[in-house]
Design an enzyme around this catalytic site. Structure first.
Site, PDB file in Angstrom:
ATOM      1  N   HIS A   6      36.459  39.170  58.045  1.00 35.50           N
ATOM      2  CA  HIS A   6      37.037  40.136  58.982  1.00 35.50           C
ATOM      3  C   HIS A   6      35.910  41.096  59.378  1.00 35.50           C
ATOM      4  O   HIS A   6      35.007  41.366  58.576  1.00 35.50           O
ATOM      5  CB  HIS A   6      38.160  40.875  58.239  1.00 35.50           C
ATOM      6  N   ASP A  29      36.874  41.567  49.300  1.00 39.28           N
ATOM      7  CA  ASP A  29      37.810  42.143  50.262  1.00 39.28           C
ATOM      8  C   ASP A  29      39.188  41.564  49.938  1.00 39.28           C
ATOM      9  O   ASP A  29      39.487  40.419  50.252  1.00 39.28           O
ATOM     10  CB  ASP A  29      37.361  41.767  51.678  1.00 39.28           C
ATOM     11  N   GLN A  85      43.995  41.033  52.260  1.00 41.63           N
ATOM     12  CA  GLN A  85      45.082  40.055  52.409  1.00 41.63           C
ATOM     13  C   GLN A  85      45.525  39.515  51.046  1.00 41.63           C
ATOM     14  O   GLN A  85      46.720  39.342  50.790  1.00 41.63           O
ATOM     15  CB  GLN A  85      44.632  38.872  53.292  1.00 41.63           C
ATOM     16  N   LYS A 127      49.252  46.889  54.252  1.00 38.00           N
ATOM     17  CA  LYS A 127      49.530  45.443  54.249  1.00 38.00           C
ATOM     18  C   LYS A 127      50.397  45.075  53.038  1.00 38.00           C
ATOM     19  O   LYS A 127      51.060  44.056  53.017  1.00 38.00           O
ATOM     20  CB  LYS A 127      48.224  44.662  54.220  1.00 38.00           C
ATOM     21  N   CYS A 151      40.117  40.080  64.759  1.00 43.47           N
ATOM     22  CA  CYS A 151      39.032  40.866  64.145  1.00 43.47           C
ATOM     23  C   CYS A 151      38.072  39.968  63.370  1.00 43.47           C
ATOM     24  O   CYS A 151      37.569  40.349  62.292  1.00 43.47           O
ATOM     25  CB  CYS A 151      39.576  41.961  63.214  1.00 43.47           C
TER      26      CYS A 151
HETATM   27  C1  LIG Z   1      40.768  40.403  55.438  1.00 39.71           C
HETATM   28  C2  LIG Z   1      40.841  41.812  55.948  1.00 39.71           C
HETATM   29  N1  LIG Z   1      39.928  42.702  55.544  1.00 39.71           N
HETATM   30  C3  LIG Z   1      39.948  43.977  55.944  1.00 39.71           C
HETATM   31  C4  LIG Z   1      40.924  44.427  56.808  1.00 39.71           C
HETATM   32  C5  LIG Z   1      40.896  45.861  57.243  1.00 39.71           C
HETATM   33  O1  LIG Z   1      42.011  46.539  56.804  1.00 39.71           O
HETATM   34  P1  LIG Z   1      42.352  48.008  57.398  1.00 39.71           P
HETATM   35  O2  LIG Z   1      42.346  47.859  58.888  1.00 39.71           O
HETATM   36  O3  LIG Z   1      43.676  48.298  56.848  1.00 39.71           O
HETATM   37  O4  LIG Z   1      41.289  48.916  56.917  1.00 39.71           O
HETATM   38  C6  LIG Z   1      41.893  43.541  57.270  1.00 39.71           C
HETATM   39  C7  LIG Z   1      42.934  43.963  58.234  1.00 39.71           C
HETATM   40  O5  LIG Z   1      43.437  43.180  58.999  1.00 39.71           O
HETATM   41  C8  LIG Z   1      41.859  42.201  56.814  1.00 39.71           C
HETATM   42  O6  LIG Z   1      42.779  41.299  57.209  1.00 39.71           O
END
Ligand SMILES: Cc1ncc(COP(=O)(O)O)c(C=O)c1O
Length: 400
Positions: free
Chosen positions: A119, A196, A199, A222, A358
């Site tokens: 992401h 990370d 998810q 999430k 993203c």
């Molecule tokens: C795999 C992953 N990492 C990081 C993020 C970033 O999360 P946030 O926008 O809540 O900071 C997301 C959000 O879609 C994500 O799917």
């Protein structure tokens, strides 16, 4: 019929239903349980106060609830100690914190390793760190199933590797990454590892002591919690490696005009007034989730996911991206633009995500301009999927 026993716990779903909306975008953000709404009401109607500052009773109450939430997050992740949890404003902020906090460990010519499926939140902070330090960003390739290629990782993670930053579960491909094999490769080179978990944390329980990463990040929204809150887990000794990055109230122990001395983690990384209500709300959400039968939730999610994959598999021209294992499926349809499909699904009240999710470099690597993503929460049921497939069939018929 795959009904969800937990659907009624999320009042917004009934409201969305009256609006003719079918919510299948939980990987972007989730709906919220009544338990969270009650916690918000309780906190905001009892008198708010700032944390860790005043001695008065409301402040003491807020601080206690805030620190209780830290204990709940630590328990949820099986961290060794609550002080290993730093509250942030989301996974993105936690990753930026790490990219600044660990900058001093990276020198020119060093390597920072990420994977091809990250992401933007777990790519751009490292890309920019590499630029600032004249280091090299190394990208691990994927295999045909959308998993990080372990053989390539063995070759690419080497003596110049200072950091490895990878997703646990891709927001596009929905596949669990082979962390048990990957993380030791970094450790063997003396590199720090960042996972990370934005998810992954939503599906099943993950034990930080067993996972053996240095850092793990998550976003509350999430995980059925409020927006504007995230958490950074850092192993005790790994947190000591972090340099302070944001400066201001509460993170400082002693301040003078020309110098200051800062707190260690977690407080030293929580500058300014934190999202107090949000943190308390996350704690209440974790209480709610802890009361559910975890095996039943996973079983329900898996059954729904199989139904989703089976339905996509029998439709002409549908191409799945990767080999998703849980919670979501991203797909393209031959000869049809994802934007046109999204438009017709939206018109029929189907809330799915369309575009590059993203993860623009990943989609480019996969050779697609954009994709449609259906993602599931524990509150979705078989009827949601039936509505989706019926709308999909209608849309495809119109577009062909
Ligand atoms: C795999 C992953 N990492 C990081 C993020 C970033 O999360 P946030 O926008 O809540 O900071 C997301 C959000 O879609 C994500 O799917």
């Amino acid at each position: 019929m795959l009904s969800s026993p937990w659907r009624a716990d999320f009042p917004a779903l009934a409201v969305l239903e009256t609006q003719g909306q079918t919510y299948l975008d939980s990987a972007a953000t989730s709906q919220k349980p009544q338990a969270l709404i009650d916690a918000f009401t309780g906190y905001y109607t009892c008198g708010t106060a700032n944390v860790h500052r005043a001695q008065h009773q409301p402040a003491e109450r807020a601080t206690r609830a805030f620190e209780d939430a830290r204990i709940k997050v630590a328990r949820w992740l099986n961290a060794a100690c609550p002080t290993e949890i730093v509250f942030t404003r989301g996974a993105t902020e936690a990753l930026n914190l790490l990219a600044y906090g660990l900058e001093h460990r990276v020198t020119p010519g060093d390597e920072i390793v990420v994977s091809a499926l990250e992401h933007h939140a777990n790519l751009l902070p490292w890309q920019q760190l590499a630029k600032r330090r004249d280091a090299r960003l190394v990208v691990l390739p994927l295999d045909a199933n959308g998993l990080i290629d372990l053989q390539a990782a063995q070759e690419l993670i080497g003596p110049r590797t200072r950091l490895l930053a990878v997703s646990q579960l891709s927001n596009v491909l929905g596949a669990w990454q082979p962390l048990a094999e990957l993380l030791p490769l970094a450790r063997a080179q003396g590199a720090l590892s960042v996972v990370d978990g934005a998810q992954g944390v939503v599906h099943g329980r993950h034990d930080m002591q067993a996972l053996d990463c240095d850092f793990y990040v998550l976003s509350s929204h999430k995980l059925y919690g409020p927006e504007g809150v995230g958490a950074l887990y850092g192993r005790g000794e790994s947190l000591l490696q972090l340099k302070h990055w944001q400066f201001g109230g509460e993170m400082v122990r002693v301040a003078d005009y020309q110098s200051a001395d800062f707190h260690a983690a977690p407080l030293g990384f929580e500058a300014g007034t934190p999202p107090i209500g949000g943190v308390i709300g996350l704690g209440a959400t974790l209480d709610y989730l802890s009361r559910l039968d975890a095996a039943a939730v996973t079983g329900h999610e898996q059954a729904l996911h199989m139904k989703l994959l089976a339905g996509l598999a029998v439709r002409d021209g549908v191409r799945l991206l990767g080999a998703p294992q849980i919670a979501l499926a991203s797909f393209t349809v031959e000869g049809i633009h994802h934007g046109d499909l999204a438009h017709l699904l939206t018109e029929q009240g189907i809330a799915v995500r369309s575009g590059t999710h993203c993860a623009q470099p990943l989609l480019k690597t996969l050779g697609v301009e954009g994709a449609t993503r259906v993602s599931l929460g524990l509150y979705n049921d078989g009827l949601d999927l039936e509505r989706f497939f019926s709308a999909l069939d209608q849309a495809l018929e119109m577009l062909r």
